[in-house]
Design an enzyme around this catalytic site. Structure first.
Site, PDB file in Angstrom:
ATOM      1  N   ASN A 138      73.667  60.159  66.023  1.00 40.06           N
ATOM      2  CA  ASN A 138      75.266  60.482  64.816  1.00 40.06           C
ATOM      3  C   ASN A 138      75.693  62.344  64.706  1.00 40.06           C
ATOM      4  OD1 ASN A 138      74.033  58.224  62.624  1.00 40.06           O
ATOM      5  ND2 ASN A 138      76.422  57.939  63.863  1.00 40.06           N
ATOM      6  N   GLU A 195      73.468  46.922  65.290  1.00 41.40           N
ATOM      7  CA  GLU A 195      74.519  47.835  65.227  1.00 41.40           C
ATOM      8  C   GLU A 195      74.956  46.846  66.398  1.00 41.40           C
ATOM      9  OE1 GLU A 195      77.269  49.181  64.744  1.00 41.40           O
ATOM     10  OE2 GLU A 195      76.887  50.898  65.050  1.00 41.40           O
ATOM     11  N   ARG A 248      66.336  52.934  62.284  1.00 41.74           N
ATOM     12  CA  ARG A 248      67.617  53.538  61.593  1.00 41.74           C
ATOM     13  C   ARG A 248      67.533  52.389  60.108  1.00 41.74           C
ATOM     14  NH1 ARG A 248      70.099  52.766  66.284  1.00 41.74           N
ATOM     15  NH2 ARG A 248      72.339  51.809  66.170  1.00 41.74           N
ATOM     16  N   TYR A 259      76.715  48.511  72.581  1.00 41.46           N
ATOM     17  CA  TYR A 259      78.464  49.730  73.342  1.00 41.46           C
ATOM     18  C   TYR A 259      77.842  49.212  74.191  1.00 41.46           C
ATOM     19  CZ  TYR A 259      80.224  51.589  69.276  1.00 41.46           C
ATOM     20  OH  TYR A 259      81.531  51.808  67.613  1.00 41.46           O
ATOM     21  N   HIS A 267      73.498  52.722  57.984  1.00 40.44           N
ATOM     22  CA  HIS A 267      71.821  54.135  57.959  1.00 40.44           C
ATOM     23  C   HIS A 267      72.065  55.223  57.583  1.00 40.44           C
ATOM     24  CE1 HIS A 267      72.757  54.747  61.536  1.00 40.44           C
ATOM     25  NE2 HIS A 267      72.829  54.093  61.803  1.00 40.44           N
ATOM     26  N   GLY A 268      71.394  55.919  57.012  1.00 38.74           N
ATOM     27  CA  GLY A 268      71.369  57.369  56.886  1.00 38.74           C
ATOM     28  C   GLY A 268      71.960  58.244  58.291  1.00 38.74           C
ATOM     29  N   HIS A 281      74.177  48.463  59.703  1.00 41.12           N
ATOM     30  CA  HIS A 281      74.791  49.700  61.133  1.00 41.12           C
ATOM     31  C   HIS A 281      76.422  49.732  60.615  1.00 41.12           C
ATOM     32  CE1 HIS A 281      70.997  49.670  63.368  1.00 41.12           C
ATOM     33  NE2 HIS A 281      70.865  49.011  62.415  1.00 41.12           N
TER      34      HIS A 281
END
Length: 250
Positions: A16, A88, A61, A91, A10-11, A183
């Site tokens: 980010n 993704e 995203r 985390y 993704h951009g 991701h």
């Protein structure tokens, strides 16, 4: 006949930009991220890629990046499949934390282990945390035991591979050209599998945002060759920028 697969991260997302651990938090792309997605579409169009089907995660995203890139190619009509298995990496308790502040607290070596090692996950998110995926409607039909409170790259690969084998690989073997927009870590997992990267070497791999990675595969889906589209130096610099995200602020 050569099979074609494109992996697209993704951009740039808002987190980010903010340098935060994102994981399964549903953060959207920034204006720069949309520009990256448009440029990805131009690069794929200039390559002459004609997709038959696309896959993405259930996080916006990735969804919006793919939509923007396909719009640039005038290929919005192709079938799109969304799966949580392409999300993704989770985390854990790090989600939402500033990367450089976390590095300052725990040390660069420890954070690099959490971010890039193969089989060591970050600290687990409490299952009663409101951000735990068991409270998210998009996962309500899944077995709660399948929903992670943290993940390593190894466990991310464990959930990505069934989707590869059941959904993506059969399409490639049937001769379809496939786009997977996901991701950094779900794509690192696929990259590791496709290229048979050793566990201790994957730590140095970083996937840049918004730059299509084209794989050409043999009939048995072994890798014939792969390359980033566009300027190789730009892809290298973008990957280095990802690697530097967690360094302590000076």
């Amino acid at each position: 006949m050569t099979k074609k697969l494109v992996l697209l991260r993704h951009g740039q997302s808002q987190w980010n930009l903010d340098n935060r651990f994102t994981g399964w938090v549903d953060v959207d792309i920034t204006e720069q991220g949309r520009a990256e997605a448009q440029n990805a579409g131009k690069l794929m169009r200039d390559e002459g890629l004609m997709f038959d089907v696309a896959h993405t995660s259930v996080l916006k995203r990735a969804i919006n990046t793919q939509h923007t890139a396909l719009a640039e190619m005038d290929q919005l009509w192709i079938p799109v499949n969304k799966s949580w298995r392409l999300n993704e990496r989770h985390y854990g308790a790090l989600q939402g934390l500033d990367k450089s502040e976390t590095t300052a607290k725990y040390g660069e070596a420890q954070v690099k282990v959490w971010r890039r090692s193969y089989d060591i996950p970050p600290p687990t998110m409490d299952e009663n945390d409101g951000g735990h995926p068991r409270f998210d409607r998009r996962y309500s039909k899944l077995d709660a035991t399948a929903l992670p409170g943290t993940e390593s790259l190894a466990t991310t690969l464990d959930r990505v591979l069934p989707y590869w084998h059941d959904a993506i690989a059969p399409q490639l073997k049937a001769g379809q050209t496939v786009l997977v927009t996901a991701h950094g870590n779900s794509l690192r997992a696929l990259y590791k599998y496709l290229n048979n990267i050793a566990n201790d070497q994957i730590v140095e791999l970083n996937i840049p945002t918004g730059i299509p990675l084209l794989f050409e595969l043999h009939d048995n889906l072994s890798v014939k060759n792969f390359r980033y589209l566009g300027d190789p130096e730009a892809a290298k610099k973008a990957a280095e920028a990802v690697a530097n995200q967690a360094k302590s602020a000076k």
